[in-house]
Design an enzyme around this catalytic site. Structure first.
Site, PDB file in Angstrom:
ATOM      1  N   SER A 126     -66.631  82.310   3.638  1.00 46.68           N
ATOM      2  CA  SER A 126     -67.657  81.441   4.215  1.00 46.68           C
ATOM      3  C   SER A 126     -67.878  81.794   5.677  1.00 46.68           C
ATOM      4  O   SER A 126     -66.954  82.222   6.379  1.00 46.68           O
ATOM      5  CB  SER A 126     -67.144  80.002   4.089  1.00 46.68           C
ATOM      6  OG  SER A 126     -67.764  79.155   5.007  1.00 46.68           O
ATOM      7  N   TYR A 151     -60.746  73.207   5.853  1.00 48.84           N
ATOM      8  CA  TYR A 151     -61.466  73.985   4.839  1.00 48.84           C
ATOM      9  C   TYR A 151     -61.699  75.419   5.334  1.00 48.84           C
ATOM     10  O   TYR A 151     -61.392  76.396   4.646  1.00 48.84           O
ATOM     11  CB  TYR A 151     -62.817  73.326   4.503  1.00 48.84           C
ATOM     12  CG  TYR A 151     -63.746  74.285   3.801  1.00 48.84           C
ATOM     13  CD1 TYR A 151     -63.501  74.681   2.489  1.00 48.84           C
ATOM     14  CD2 TYR A 151     -64.840  74.863   4.466  1.00 48.84           C
ATOM     15  CE1 TYR A 151     -64.322  75.612   1.853  1.00 48.84           C
ATOM     16  CE2 TYR A 151     -65.659  75.793   3.835  1.00 48.84           C
ATOM     17  CZ  TYR A 151     -65.394  76.159   2.528  1.00 48.84           C
ATOM     18  OH  TYR A 151     -66.199  77.088   1.906  1.00 48.84           O
ATOM     19  N   LYS A 155     -60.215  79.444   4.250  1.00 47.33           N
ATOM     20  CA  LYS A 155     -60.981  80.682   3.986  1.00 47.33           C
ATOM     21  C   LYS A 155     -60.474  81.823   4.864  1.00 47.33           C
ATOM     22  O   LYS A 155     -60.398  82.969   4.417  1.00 47.33           O
ATOM     23  CB  LYS A 155     -62.481  80.438   4.202  1.00 47.33           C
ATOM     24  CG  LYS A 155     -63.085  79.477   3.190  1.00 47.33           C
ATOM     25  CD  LYS A 155     -63.005  80.030   1.760  1.00 47.33           C
ATOM     26  CE  LYS A 155     -63.525  79.054   0.734  1.00 47.33           C
ATOM     27  NZ  LYS A 155     -63.360  79.536  -0.653  1.00 47.33           N
TER      28      LYS A 155
HETATM   29  P1  NAD Z   1     -68.632  73.964  -6.250  1.00 46.77           P
HETATM   30  O1  NAD Z   1     -67.751  72.854  -5.873  1.00 46.77           O
HETATM   31  O2  NAD Z   1     -69.973  73.666  -6.828  1.00 46.77           O
HETATM   32  O3  NAD Z   1     -67.887  74.960  -7.241  1.00 46.77           O
HETATM   33  C1  NAD Z   1     -66.518  75.201  -7.178  1.00 46.77           C
HETATM   34  C2  NAD Z   1     -65.960  74.954  -8.574  1.00 46.77           C
HETATM   35  O4  NAD Z   1     -64.550  75.196  -8.571  1.00 46.77           O
HETATM   36  C3  NAD Z   1     -66.171  73.517  -9.041  1.00 46.77           C
HETATM   37  O5  NAD Z   1     -66.818  73.534 -10.302  1.00 46.77           O
HETATM   38  C4  NAD Z   1     -64.741  72.946  -9.145  1.00 46.77           C
HETATM   39  O6  NAD Z   1     -64.625  72.025 -10.196  1.00 46.77           O
HETATM   40  C5  NAD Z   1     -63.935  74.204  -9.350  1.00 46.77           C
HETATM   41  N1  NAD Z   1     -62.537  74.114  -8.901  1.00 46.77           N
HETATM   42  C6  NAD Z   1     -62.073  73.691  -7.699  1.00 46.77           C
HETATM   43  N2  NAD Z   1     -60.736  73.754  -7.663  1.00 46.77           N
HETATM   44  C7  NAD Z   1     -60.330  74.237  -8.866  1.00 46.77           C
HETATM   45  C8  NAD Z   1     -59.069  74.522  -9.449  1.00 46.77           C
HETATM   46  N3  NAD Z   1     -57.939  74.297  -8.785  1.00 46.77           N
HETATM   47  N4  NAD Z   1     -59.022  75.003 -10.699  1.00 46.77           N
HETATM   48  C9  NAD Z   1     -60.172  75.232 -11.401  1.00 46.77           C
HETATM   49  N5  NAD Z   1     -61.382  74.968 -10.903  1.00 46.77           N
HETATM   50  C10 NAD Z   1     -61.465  74.480  -9.654  1.00 46.77           C
HETATM   51  O7  NAD Z   1     -68.796  74.896  -4.946  1.00 46.77           O
HETATM   52  P2  NAD Z   1     -69.769  76.124  -4.682  1.00 46.77           P
HETATM   53  O8  NAD Z   1     -70.781  75.705  -3.686  1.00 46.77           O
HETATM   54  O9  NAD Z   1     -70.201  76.716  -5.960  1.00 46.77           O
HETATM   55  O10 NAD Z   1     -68.751  77.078  -3.935  1.00 46.77           O
HETATM   56  C11 NAD Z   1     -68.118  78.170  -4.596  1.00 46.77           C
HETATM   57  C12 NAD Z   1     -67.257  78.891  -3.602  1.00 46.77           C
HETATM   58  O11 NAD Z   1     -68.061  79.360  -2.517  1.00 46.77           O
HETATM   59  C13 NAD Z   1     -66.146  78.045  -2.977  1.00 46.77           C
HETATM   60  O12 NAD Z   1     -65.016  78.851  -2.821  1.00 46.77           O
HETATM   61  C14 NAD Z   1     -66.728  77.669  -1.622  1.00 46.77           C
HETATM   62  O13 NAD Z   1     -65.728  77.428  -0.686  1.00 46.77           O
HETATM   63  C15 NAD Z   1     -67.514  78.920  -1.286  1.00 46.77           C
HETATM   64  N6  NAD Z   1     -68.611  78.687  -0.337  1.00 46.77           N
HETATM   65  C16 NAD Z   1     -69.559  77.753  -0.629  1.00 46.77           C
HETATM   66  C17 NAD Z   1     -70.591  77.527   0.277  1.00 46.77           C
HETATM   67  C18 NAD Z   1     -71.623  76.468   0.013  1.00 46.77           C
HETATM   68  O14 NAD Z   1     -72.261  76.008   0.974  1.00 46.77           O
HETATM   69  N7  NAD Z   1     -71.874  76.060  -1.208  1.00 46.77           N
HETATM   70  C19 NAD Z   1     -70.674  78.281   1.458  1.00 46.77           C
HETATM   71  C20 NAD Z   1     -69.692  79.238   1.699  1.00 46.77           C
HETATM   72  C21 NAD Z   1     -68.657  79.434   0.792  1.00 46.77           C
HETATM   73  C1  WQD Z   2     -76.989  72.145   7.945  1.00 46.92           C
HETATM   74  C2  WQD Z   2     -77.699  71.579   9.159  1.00 46.92           C
HETATM   75  C3  WQD Z   2     -76.614  69.698  10.175  1.00 46.92           C
HETATM   76  C4  WQD Z   2     -77.204  66.937   6.864  1.00 46.92           C
HETATM   77  C5  WQD Z   2     -71.704  73.822   5.716  1.00 46.92           C
HETATM   78  C6  WQD Z   2     -70.263  74.199   5.922  1.00 46.92           C
HETATM   79  C7  WQD Z   2     -70.114  75.693   5.889  1.00 46.92           C
HETATM   80  C8  WQD Z   2     -70.719  76.267   4.625  1.00 46.92           C
HETATM   81  C9  WQD Z   2     -72.128  75.845   4.483  1.00 46.92           C
HETATM   82  C10 WQD Z   2     -69.009  76.280   2.925  1.00 46.92           C
HETATM   83  C11 WQD Z   2     -76.729  71.207  10.280  1.00 46.92           C
HETATM   84  C12 WQD Z   2     -77.971  69.320   9.625  1.00 46.92           C
HETATM   85  C13 WQD Z   2     -77.206  68.056   7.670  1.00 46.92           C
HETATM   86  C14 WQD Z   2     -77.974  65.808   7.255  1.00 46.92           C
HETATM   87  C15 WQD Z   2     -78.720  67.034   9.188  1.00 46.92           C
HETATM   88  N1  WQD Z   2     -70.051  75.796   3.446  1.00 46.92           N
HETATM   89  N2  WQD Z   2     -77.952  68.110   8.799  1.00 46.92           N
HETATM   90  N3  WQD Z   2     -78.696  65.909   8.417  1.00 46.92           N
HETATM   91  O1  WQD Z   2     -72.692  72.301   8.243  1.00 46.92           O
HETATM   92  O2  WQD Z   2     -74.250  74.303   8.453  1.00 46.92           O
HETATM   93  O3  WQD Z   2     -72.470  74.320   6.786  1.00 46.92           O
HETATM   94  O4  WQD Z   2     -72.189  74.402   4.516  1.00 46.92           O
HETATM   95  O5  WQD Z   2     -68.374  77.217   3.252  1.00 46.92           O
HETATM   96  O6  WQD Z   2     -68.762  75.957   5.924  1.00 46.92           O
HETATM   97  O7  WQD Z   2     -69.855  73.718   7.188  1.00 46.92           O
HETATM   98  O8  WQD Z   2     -74.377  72.837   6.413  1.00 46.92           O
HETATM   99  O9  WQD Z   2     -76.012  71.591   5.090  1.00 46.92           O
HETATM  100  O10 WQD Z   2     -74.127  70.311   6.189  1.00 46.92           O
HETATM  101  O11 WQD Z   2     -75.920  71.266   7.605  1.00 46.92           O
HETATM  102  O12 WQD Z   2     -79.390  67.068  10.222  1.00 46.92           O
HETATM  103  O13 WQD Z   2     -77.982  64.759   6.611  1.00 46.92           O
HETATM  104  O14 WQD Z   2     -78.361  70.371   8.785  1.00 46.92           O
HETATM  105  O15 WQD Z   2     -76.390  69.081  11.420  1.00 46.92           O
HETATM  106  O16 WQD Z   2     -77.366  71.545  11.471  1.00 46.92           O
HETATM  107  P1  WQD Z   2     -73.432  73.386   7.615  1.00 46.92           P
HETATM  108  P2  WQD Z   2     -75.084  71.431   6.240  1.00 46.92           P
END
Ligand code: NAD
Ligand code: WQD
Length: 340
Positions: A126, A151, A155
């Site tokens: 991430s 979190y 990562k």
């Molecule tokens: P999500 O929560 O929709 O999907 C993750 C899935 O993993 C879920 O279905 C959950 O039930 C499953 N899970 C969690 N712990 C588990 C375990 N111990 N055993 C089996 N299953 C388990 O999240 P996502 O948005 O699809 O994210 C996927 C990956 O990408 C994660 O590693 C997240 O940290 C990373 N990521 C997500 C974002 C984002 O904004 N969505 C951004 C950067 C990185």
């Molecule tokens: C986006 C922008 C808020 C909600 C997160 C995690 C990051 C990654 C991606 C996993 C920001 C603004 C939000 C609201 C708002 N995930 N906002 N009102 O914080 O950039 O990133 O998701 O790895 O690790 O931190 O994403 O969608 O929460 O916010 O104004 O009700 O929207 O301040 O500027 P963020 P977000």
């Protein structure tokens, strides 16, 4: 080729399965424990692709159960490890739960990768690993700052674990992909993000307030040093993230000299403000959003967006979806959910 997708019922995992079923002839198996998803995801995948996959309810923290899965499928060639908890605020409130889940499940996956000689691994990282930084755009070489949450620290640790592990297992290869802000839904509108509680991320908050599930959207601060005062992020369509995973595995398979471990940013390279996201949503949906300006949210950085040259070069990947496409598909998915 058999590929294991962990977290396959989740948001990015499910879109990646769809992309894989639509563009390759690989056999996909999925694992999830439904801690942040439901089994229905697989029905949606089948509806979109016309294909059914094998899936398992396993908690990847459970070493024996994870090992058993690999015993049953001892011909897995690639793993994409999505499974993790991902809420920044929840991790601040409950750090042990995050360290336990995100680290232990990765350790079990790595142990099985080694034991069953699975040549390729993709790890979900991430942009949060960079912490609060001033130098933009962010390249893979930009040094980390202190992370804003447990979190994000899981990562950083995860990337390091993968790197240390690959270093001493030269027959194996891994890529850590650092996603910026994945948003949007499959273009059919039949699969998307399914927040099980009130969303904290911007786009599901926008769609839920537009449909009336939430009364009002609050913009967290408009006094940042950005072009309109609201925060800048690199929003990227989830289907572009999905295609990068398929390309990453393909490159690992077909390029013998591909580095044994690499770290690659996945973003569009374009910074977009919160107000611009709202404007794009209003334009494509013809709906007016009810929003107000509130206080800054603790832990938010003013601006972050990616330099994505490495992904373009190494993976031969290019994001194709615009911010309008992201909003259109997210809205289609919200409407689909509301019909149920
Ligand atoms: P999500 O929560 O929709 O999907 C993750 C899935 O993993 C879920 O279905 C959950 O039930 C499953 N899970 C969690 N712990 C588990 C375990 N111990 N055993 C089996 N299953 C388990 O999240 P996502 O948005 O699809 O994210 C996927 C990956 O990408 C994660 O590693 C997240 O940290 C990373 N990521 C997500 C974002 C984002 O904004 N969505 C951004 C950067 C990185
Ligand atoms: C986006 C922008 C808020 C909600 C997160 C995690 C990051 C990654 C991606 C996993 C920001 C603004 C939000 C609201 C708002 N995930 N906002 N009102 O914080 O950039 O990133 O998701 O790895 O690790 O931190 O994403 O969608 O929460 O916010 O104004 O009700 O929207 O301040 O500027 P963020 P977000």
């Amino acid at each position: 080729m058999k590929i294991l997708i962990t977290g396959g019922a989740g948001y990015i995992g499910s879109h990646t399965i769809i992309e894989m079923l639509e563009t390759t002839n690989w056999e996909v198996i999925a694992v999830d424990n439904y801690s942040n998803s439901t089994e229905d995801t697989y029905e949606r995948i089948e509806k979109i692709t016309g294909k059914a996959i094998k899936y398992y309810n396993i908690d990847l923290k459970d070493k024996d159960a994870t090992h058993k899965l690999f015993l049953e499928h001892n011909d897995i060639q690639g793993i994409i490890h999505f499974a993790a908890f991902k809420s920044v605020s929840e991790s601040v409130a409950n750090p042990l739960m995050y360290y336990d889940n995100n680290i232990n499940s990765l350790l079990n996956i790595l142990a099985c990768q080694k034991a069953f000689k699975v040549p390729y691994l993709i790890f979900s990282s991430s942009c949060s690993v960079y912490g609060n930084i001033n130098e933009l755009p962010v390249t893979e070489e930009t040094p980390f700052n202190k992370t804003e949450s447990p979190y994000a620290y899981t990562k950083q640790i995860g990337e390091q674990l993968v790197a240390d592990f690959i270093k001493v297992n030269p027959a194996l290869k891994a890529i850590s992909l650092r996603y910026f802000n994945p948003v949007g839904a499959h273009k059919s509108g039949l699969n998307g993000e399914l927040p099980l509680s009130t969303p904290s991320n911007l786009v599901p908050y926008i769609t839920q307030s537009a449909i009336g599930k939430l009364s009002q959207l609050t913009i967290f601060g408009n006094d940042y040093n950005t072009k309109d005062g609201t925060c800048v992020r690199d929003y990227i369509h989830v289907s572009d993230i999905a295609s990068a995973h398929v390309l990453a595995l393909q490159q690992l398979i077909k390029t013998p000299h591909f580095p044994s471990q690499s770290i690659i940013n996945l973003g569009t390279g374009v910074g977009v403000t919160v107000l611009e996201v709202i404007e794009a949503f209003e334009k494509v949906t013809d709906k007016k959003l009810n929003y107000t300006i509130g206080e800054r949210r603790a832990g938010d950085v003013a601006a972050i967006y990616a330099n994505n040259d490495k992904a373009k070069k190494l993976l031969n990947w290019k994001p194709i979806y615009t911010i309008e496409d992201m909003m259109r598909s997210a809205w289609k998915w919200e409407q689909c959910l509301n019909k149920k």
